[in-house]
Write a protein that holds these residues in place. Structure first.
Motif, PDB file in Angstrom:
ATOM      1  N   VAL A  93       0.819  -1.216   0.000  1.00  0.00           N
ATOM      2  CA  VAL A  93       0.000   0.000   0.000  1.00  0.00           C
ATOM      3  C   VAL A  93       0.853   1.265   0.000  1.00  0.00           C
ATOM      4  N   MET A  94       1.808   1.369   0.894  1.00  0.00           N
ATOM      5  CA  MET A  94       2.596   2.599   0.979  1.00  0.00           C
ATOM      6  C   MET A  94       3.424   2.826  -0.286  1.00  0.00           C
ATOM      7  N   GLU A  95       3.987   1.777  -0.837  1.00  0.00           N
ATOM      8  CA  GLU A  95       4.775   1.897  -2.064  1.00  0.00           C
ATOM      9  C   GLU A  95       3.907   2.390  -3.226  1.00  0.00           C
ATOM     10  N   VAL A  96       2.727   1.811  -3.377  1.00  0.00           N
ATOM     11  CA  VAL A  96       1.826   2.210  -4.458  1.00  0.00           C
ATOM     12  C   VAL A  96       1.319   3.631  -4.232  1.00  0.00           C
ATOM     13  N   ALA A  97       0.987   3.963  -3.002  1.00  0.00           N
ATOM     14  CA  ALA A  97       0.516   5.317  -2.691  1.00  0.00           C
ATOM     15  C   ALA A  97       1.593   6.351  -3.002  1.00  0.00           C
ATOM     16  N   ARG A  98       2.820   6.039  -2.634  1.00  0.00           N
ATOM     17  CA  ARG A  98       3.931   6.962  -2.904  1.00  0.00           C
ATOM     18  C   ARG A  98       4.128   7.141  -4.411  1.00  0.00           C
ATOM     19  N   GLU A  99       4.016   6.058  -5.159  1.00  0.00           N
ATOM     20  CA  GLU A  99       4.144   6.139  -6.616  1.00  0.00           C
ATOM     21  C   GLU A  99       3.034   7.004  -7.220  1.00  0.00           C
ATOM     22  N   LEU A 100       1.819   6.848  -6.718  1.00  0.00           N
ATOM     23  CA  LEU A 100       0.717   7.680  -7.209  1.00  0.00           C
ATOM     24  C   LEU A 100       0.998   9.157  -6.959  1.00  0.00           C
ATOM     25  N   MET A 101       1.531   9.475  -5.783  1.00  0.00           N
ATOM     26  CA  MET A 101       1.827  10.875  -5.469  1.00  0.00           C
ATOM     27  C   MET A 101       3.020  11.401  -6.264  1.00  0.00           C
ATOM     28  N   GLU A 102       4.062  10.591  -6.372  1.00  0.00           N
ATOM     29  CA  GLU A 102       5.300  11.069  -6.993  1.00  0.00           C
ATOM     30  C   GLU A 102       5.261  11.065  -8.514  1.00  0.00           C
ATOM     31  N   LYS A 103       4.478  10.187  -9.102  1.00  0.00           N
ATOM     32  CA  LYS A 103       4.430  10.105 -10.570  1.00  0.00           C
ATOM     33  C   LYS A 103       3.100  10.607 -11.129  1.00  0.00           C
ATOM     34  N   ASP A 104       2.012   9.975 -10.710  1.00  0.00           N
ATOM     35  CA  ASP A 104       0.708  10.301 -11.290  1.00  0.00           C
ATOM     36  C   ASP A 104       0.228  11.700 -10.919  1.00  0.00           C
ATOM     37  N   ARG A 114     -12.444   3.614   4.463  1.00  0.00           N
ATOM     38  CA  ARG A 114     -11.686   4.649   3.789  1.00  0.00           C
ATOM     39  C   ARG A 114     -10.628   5.184   4.737  1.00  0.00           C
ATOM     40  N   VAL A 115      -9.404   5.185   4.275  1.00  0.00           N
ATOM     41  CA  VAL A 115      -8.281   5.668   5.088  1.00  0.00           C
ATOM     42  C   VAL A 115      -7.574   6.753   4.297  1.00  0.00           C
ATOM     43  N   PRO A 116      -8.008   8.010   4.403  1.00  0.00           N
ATOM     44  CA  PRO A 116      -7.357   9.074   3.635  1.00  0.00           C
ATOM     45  C   PRO A 116      -6.026   9.475   4.256  1.00  0.00           C
ATOM     46  N   PHE A 117      -5.059   9.754   3.411  1.00  0.00           N
ATOM     47  CA  PHE A 117      -3.789  10.269   3.882  1.00  0.00           C
ATOM     48  C   PHE A 117      -3.048  10.929   2.744  1.00  0.00           C
ATOM     49  N   GLN A 118      -2.082  11.738   3.092  1.00  0.00           N
ATOM     50  CA  GLN A 118      -1.223  12.372   2.112  1.00  0.00           C
ATOM     51  C   GLN A 118       0.212  12.032   2.446  1.00  0.00           C
TER      52      GLN A 118
END
Length: 87
Positions: free
Chosen positions: A37-48, A82-86
């Protein structure tokens, strides 16, 4: 619900949303294991988020990568958590 609710053995959908007030879904990664989860979330923020913001920032100044939100949904239970975070 805190991020600690994400378990390594769980399965989750991870969604990247545009900044408020727009809040449209930019990208969704489905069936992600809790350990990723954290790896995918970071990729979404850093790339997408960065790529999406680059396309829209000339039109609307609210589109800055740090304003996007990642939301995690539990897909293995009877109801989504739902677990929102940034990052």
């Amino acid at each position: 619900m805190p991020l600690s609710a994400i378990t390594p053995e769980g399965t989750y959908d991870i969604r990247l949303d545009e900044p408020a007030p727009f809040n449209y879904v930019v990208e969704t990664k489905r069936n992600v294991s809790g350990s990723q989860v954290m790896e995918v979330a970071r990729e979404l923020m850093e790339k997408d988020a960065v790529a999406h913001a680059a396309n829209w920032s000339d039109i609307e100044p609210a589109y800055v990568p740090s304003a996007y939100q990642v939301k995690v949904f539990d897909v293995s239970g009877e109801w989504p958590v739902r677990v929102p975070f940034q990052l």
